[in-house]
Design a protein around this motif. Structure first.
Motif: not given
Length: 267
Positions: A62-63, A66-67, A69-70, A207-208
């Protein structure tokens, strides 16, 4: 490493989105050698931070998703703000809070405020570095060598540890300290402290999960530090310095650009 990454941050942030955020020219001050908290307290805090997500685990996946997408924010307003936020050392980093405070830091001398935040930097960075030394997690820019960072990195900095985010830890610690100094602006300064951590995601440096752990460190460090008698002794003088900066009547002309950048919808 927070120190190495900060030293390698490009100076471009000062002439991009927040071109006017610099007040009177200031160089990075010599950081205090000691913080507010004892070595034992800092070690206990570091020991309480959980390990990073296991490689290949659902949280790790998931991290990474998400990364990725940034990357869509590269070269936009939020990317340029993140470039500015890459500098997390006082006194320059304190100007990230100009707009939230309604002042132009640099318009007045603030030696106590600079020292106060330098001591918080020491404590937050110390905890983050101790956790990093315990277990290595690679950065997004190392996991994907083609990924762009919004700051200049050498090979060692690209390969340095990602978990937890020292920048997020320091940003939140600053935000909490400013909230104590200016309670009427607590929400605004805490928002900027959080956005400094978001900038580390935009920059592909963390990462988040790294940012979340860093923010937890920042809150813990600030929570203990603001109760310390040494911090409380500094507080009145730091408030007076902020009041002196406000009396100059100068505000940051880059605030409109900051508002536009912060309005960016995150992926």
């Amino acid at each position: 490493m927070i120190g190495r990454a900060a030293r390698l941050a490009t100076g471009a942030g000062a002439v991009l989105v927040l071109a006017a955020c610099a007040g009177s020219p200031k160089s990075v001050a010599t950081l205090p050698k000691d913080g507010y908290l004892s070595a034992g307290v800092l070690s206990d805090m570091a020991a309480a931070i959980p390990a990073p997500p296991t490689p290949g685990s659902p949280q790790d996946a998931a991290d990474k998703a998400a990364s990725a997408r940034y990357a869509a924010l590269e070269d936009g307003d939020r990317w340029l703000l993140a470039t500015s936020h890459a500098e997390v050392r006082p006194p320059l980093a304190l100007q990230h809070f100009d707009c939230a405070l309604g002042v132009r830091l640099g318009s007045a001398e603030t030696p106590v405020l600079d020292r106060m935040m330098g001591r918080l930097f020491h404590d937050a960075a110390s905890v983050a570095e101790q956790v990093k030394a315990r277990q290595m997690r690679t950065r997004p820019v190392a996991d994907d060598p083609q990924r762009r960072a919004c700051q200049t990195l050498d090979a060692a900095a690209r390969r340095s540890g990602s978990y937890p985010s020292g920048g997020a830890a320091v940003g939140v610690a600053y935000g909490e300290a400013f909230a104590t100094l200016e309670p009427d602006r607590a929400e605004a300064v805490r928002r900027i402290g959080h956005q400094i951590g978001i900038s580390r995601l935009v920059c592909a440096m963390h990462y988040p999960s790294d940012v979340a752990a860093g923010e937890a460190i920042g809150r813990q460090v600030a929570g203990r530090a603001v109760a310390d008698p040494a911090f409380q002794a500094d507080r009145a003088a730091a408030r007076a310095e902020l009041a002196a900066a406000r009396r100059t009547g100068l505000t940051n002309p880059g605030c409109a650009a900051e508002r536009a950048a912060l309005a960016t919808v995150l992926p």
